[in-house]
Design an enzyme around this catalytic site. Structure first.
Site, mmCIF file in Angstrom:
data_model
loop_
_atom_site.group_PDB
_atom_site.id
_atom_site.type_symbol
_atom_site.label_atom_id
_atom_site.label_comp_id
_atom_site.label_asym_id
_atom_site.label_seq_id
_atom_site.Cartn_x
_atom_site.Cartn_y
_atom_site.Cartn_z
ATOM 1 N N GLU A 134 -0.561 -9.149 -0.538
ATOM 2 C CA GLU A 134 -1.991 -9.386 -0.295
ATOM 3 C C GLU A 134 -2.776 -9.391 -1.603
ATOM 4 O O GLU A 134 -3.682 -10.211 -1.784
ATOM 5 C CB GLU A 134 -2.514 -8.321 0.673
ATOM 6 N N ALA A 177 0.859 -1.171 0.000
ATOM 7 C CA ALA A 177 0.000 0.000 0.000
ATOM 8 C C ALA A 177 0.901 1.228 0.000
ATOM 9 O O ALA A 177 2.051 1.163 0.440
ATOM 10 C CB ALA A 177 -0.895 -0.027 1.237
ATOM 11 N N GLU A 199 4.541 -4.944 7.351
ATOM 12 C CA GLU A 199 3.786 -3.855 7.999
ATOM 13 C C GLU A 199 4.235 -3.600 9.427
ATOM 14 O O GLU A 199 4.179 -2.468 9.912
ATOM 15 C CB GLU A 199 2.287 -4.175 7.983
ATOM 16 N N GLY A 210 0.658 -4.873 0.991
ATOM 17 C CA GLY A 210 -0.518 -4.938 0.116
ATOM 18 C C GLY A 210 -0.226 -5.611 -1.217
ATOM 19 O O GLY A 210 -1.131 -6.171 -1.845
HETATM 20 C C1 HXC Z 1 5.028 4.351 -1.400
HETATM 21 C C2 HXC Z 1 6.962 3.374 -2.134
HETATM 22 C C3 HXC Z 1 6.609 2.151 -1.512
HETATM 23 C C4 HXC Z 1 5.366 2.101 -0.821
HETATM 24 C C5 HXC Z 1 8.525 1.901 -2.476
HETATM 25 N N1 HXC Z 1 8.151 3.158 -2.714
HETATM 26 N N2 HXC Z 1 7.598 1.259 -1.741
HETATM 27 N N3 HXC Z 1 6.178 4.447 -2.073
HETATM 28 N N4 HXC Z 1 4.632 3.235 -0.779
HETATM 29 N N5 HXC Z 1 4.938 0.991 -0.250
HETATM 30 C C6 HXC Z 1 8.881 4.181 -3.465
HETATM 31 C C7 HXC Z 1 10.065 4.732 -2.705
HETATM 32 O O1 HXC Z 1 9.657 5.728 -1.813
HETATM 33 C C8 HXC Z 1 10.907 5.256 -3.827
HETATM 34 O O2 HXC Z 1 10.413 6.485 -4.313
HETATM 35 C C9 HXC Z 1 10.687 4.260 -4.947
HETATM 36 O O3 HXC Z 1 9.463 3.601 -4.630
HETATM 37 C C10 HXC Z 1 11.783 3.222 -5.021
HETATM 38 O O4 HXC Z 1 11.912 2.618 -3.768
HETATM 39 P P1 HXC Z 1 13.339 2.426 -3.024
HETATM 40 O O5 HXC Z 1 13.053 2.213 -1.585
HETATM 41 O O6 HXC Z 1 14.253 3.526 -3.381
HETATM 42 O O7 HXC Z 1 13.846 1.089 -3.720
HETATM 43 P P2 HXC Z 1 14.825 -0.007 -3.086
HETATM 44 O O8 HXC Z 1 15.945 0.631 -2.341
HETATM 45 O O9 HXC Z 1 15.137 -0.930 -4.215
HETATM 46 O O10 HXC Z 1 13.945 -0.805 -2.010
HETATM 47 C C11 HXC Z 1 12.843 -1.570 -2.439
HETATM 48 C C12 HXC Z 1 11.977 -1.949 -1.229
HETATM 49 C C13 HXC Z 1 11.599 -0.661 -0.439
HETATM 50 C C14 HXC Z 1 12.731 -2.907 -0.311
HETATM 51 C C15 HXC Z 1 10.738 -2.653 -1.772
HETATM 52 O O11 HXC Z 1 11.069 0.314 -1.354
HETATM 53 C C16 HXC Z 1 10.587 -0.866 0.639
HETATM 54 O O12 HXC Z 1 10.873 -1.389 1.718
HETATM 55 N N6 HXC Z 1 9.342 -0.407 0.381
HETATM 56 C C17 HXC Z 1 8.281 -0.449 1.380
HETATM 57 C C18 HXC Z 1 7.757 -1.851 1.537
HETATM 58 C C19 HXC Z 1 6.652 -1.902 2.570
HETATM 59 O O13 HXC Z 1 6.863 -1.540 3.757
HETATM 60 N N7 HXC Z 1 5.486 -2.317 2.137
HETATM 61 C C20 HXC Z 1 4.302 -2.377 3.022
HETATM 62 C C21 HXC Z 1 3.534 -1.101 2.943
HETATM 63 S S1 HXC Z 1 2.210 -1.089 4.086
HETATM 64 P P3 HXC Z 1 11.118 7.909 -3.987
HETATM 65 O O14 HXC Z 1 10.375 8.849 -4.881
HETATM 66 O O15 HXC Z 1 10.876 8.155 -2.547
HETATM 67 O O16 HXC Z 1 12.551 7.713 -4.317
HETATM 68 C C22 HXC Z 1 1.021 -2.061 3.421
HETATM 69 C C23 HXC Z 1 -0.271 -2.317 4.173
HETATM 70 C C24 HXC Z 1 -0.383 -1.461 5.352
HETATM 71 O O17 HXC Z 1 1.126 -2.546 2.360
HETATM 72 C C25 HXC Z 1 -1.650 -1.663 6.128
HETATM 73 C C26 HXC Z 1 -1.781 -0.565 7.156
HETATM 74 C C27 HXC Z 1 -3.122 -0.246 7.624
#
Ligand code: HXC
Length: 259
Positions: free
Chosen positions: A113, A66, A133, A110
């Site tokens: 999911e 997400a 998460e 997400g």
């Molecule tokens: C918004 C995201 C994102 C996300 C990545 N990006 N994941 N933006 N939401 N979930 C964006 C980054 O900010 C960045 O943009 C660009 O994508 C590239 O990501 P990087 O981090 O620079 O890439 P990398 O170093 O290769 O790392 C990849 C990664 C990492 C390991 C996948 O991006 C990461 O950990 N992402 C988050 C994963 C996560 O936590 N997912 C769960 C989300 S919560 P910019 O413009 O900033 O450079 C969820 C449900 C929540 O899904 C429910 C709660 C109620």
């Protein structure tokens, strides 16, 4: 249909839907959900379409979760009053036709999911799955704690949810999350040919097979077996049952009517 955050195209009887925010690793925001709902509704309503494939654009991600940037300033009351994430369940529940997730890279939060909402997952060797998460101070909100546990069992689901670690495609296949793994450059060929194989089946039978496997997660064994027998019996009243069995006996290809 023209969309901002996804693409949707028909290829024969298969609808190919691509998450298209590669710069954000295809993070799932409200626009993505709204557009996916429209694309799935169009797929469901189109009698020429019999299977869908969902994948991610770019080399790195199916969907990295997400959209954290959309959620960062929201308060608990916003999530509650909007019933945030409920639209994903509605979309999944309304889709009676089969669809496949072709996971080409990160499927986190997400993203994992969404892949698990599909009827099955075909993964590239580069795929990585996780429910990170907990590292954001929250928990899965689009079905991860429930579907992952049903798919891989308590121990591995706890491991993934509590540590937030990723598992690679081989581990995901061993755990039963993934149906097939293929070399990265063969992912879309494999997913599209699986979808074409499904689309070539009698469509009512495909919908019934999907409904029955899903029912196994909702019912007791006795209820599920009765449900299975009843739907089997209903299918025997279709023209496609007569056609399928006659074609077998007459050693010819079946010509499905879709009824
Ligand atoms: C918004 C995201 C994102 C996300 C990545 N990006 N994941 N933006 N939401 N979930 C964006 C980054 O900010 C960045 O943009 C660009 O994508 C590239 O990501 P990087 O981090 O620079 O890439 P990398 O170093 O290769 O790392 C990849 C990664 C990492 C390991 C996948 O991006 C990461 O950990 N992402 C988050 C994963 C996560 O936590 N997912 C769960 C989300 S919560 P910019 O413009 O900033 O450079 C969820 C449900 C929540 O899904 C429910 C709660 C109620």
């Amino acid at each position: 249909m023209a969309f901002e955050t996804i693409t949707s195209e028909t290829k024969g009887a298969v609808t190919l839907i691509t998450l298209n925010r590669p710069d954000a690793l295809n993070a799932l925001n409200t626009t993505v959900l709204n557009e996916l709902q429209q694309a799935f509704a169009a797929f469901e309503a189109d009698d020429s379409q019999h299977c869908a494939v969902v994948t991610g654009s770019g080399e790195k991600a199916f969907a990295a979760g997400a959209d954290i940037k959309e959620m960062v300033d929201k308060q608990a009351a916003d999530f509650f009053l909007e019933d945030f994430f409920s639209g994903w369940n509605e979309m999944t529940a309304k889709t009676r036709k089969p669809w496949i997730a072709a996971v080409n890279g990160f499927a986190l939060g997400g993203g994992c999911e969404l892949a698990m909402m599909a009827d099955f997952i075909i993964a590239s060797e580069n795929a990585k799955f996780g429910q990170p998460e907990i590292k954001l101070g929250v928990a899965p909100g689009m079905g991860g704690s429930q579907r992952l546990t049903r798919a891989v069992g308590k121990s591995k689901a706890m491991d993934l949810c509590l540590t937030g670690r990723m598992m690679d495609a081989a581990e995901a296949e061993r755990a039963g999350l993934v149906a097939r793994i293929v070399p990265h450059d063969q992912l879309m060929d494999e997913a599209m040919s699986a979808a074409e194989a499904i689309a070539s089946m009698p469509p009512m039978a495909a919908m019934v097979n999907k409904e029955l496997v899903d029912a196994a997660f909702e019912t007791t064994l006795a209820q599920g077996l009765t449900h299975e027998r009843r739907l089997f019996q209903i299918l025997t009243a279709t023209q496609d049952k007569s056609e399928g069995m006659s074609a077998f006996v007459e050693k010819r290809a079946a010509n499905w009517k879709g009824r």
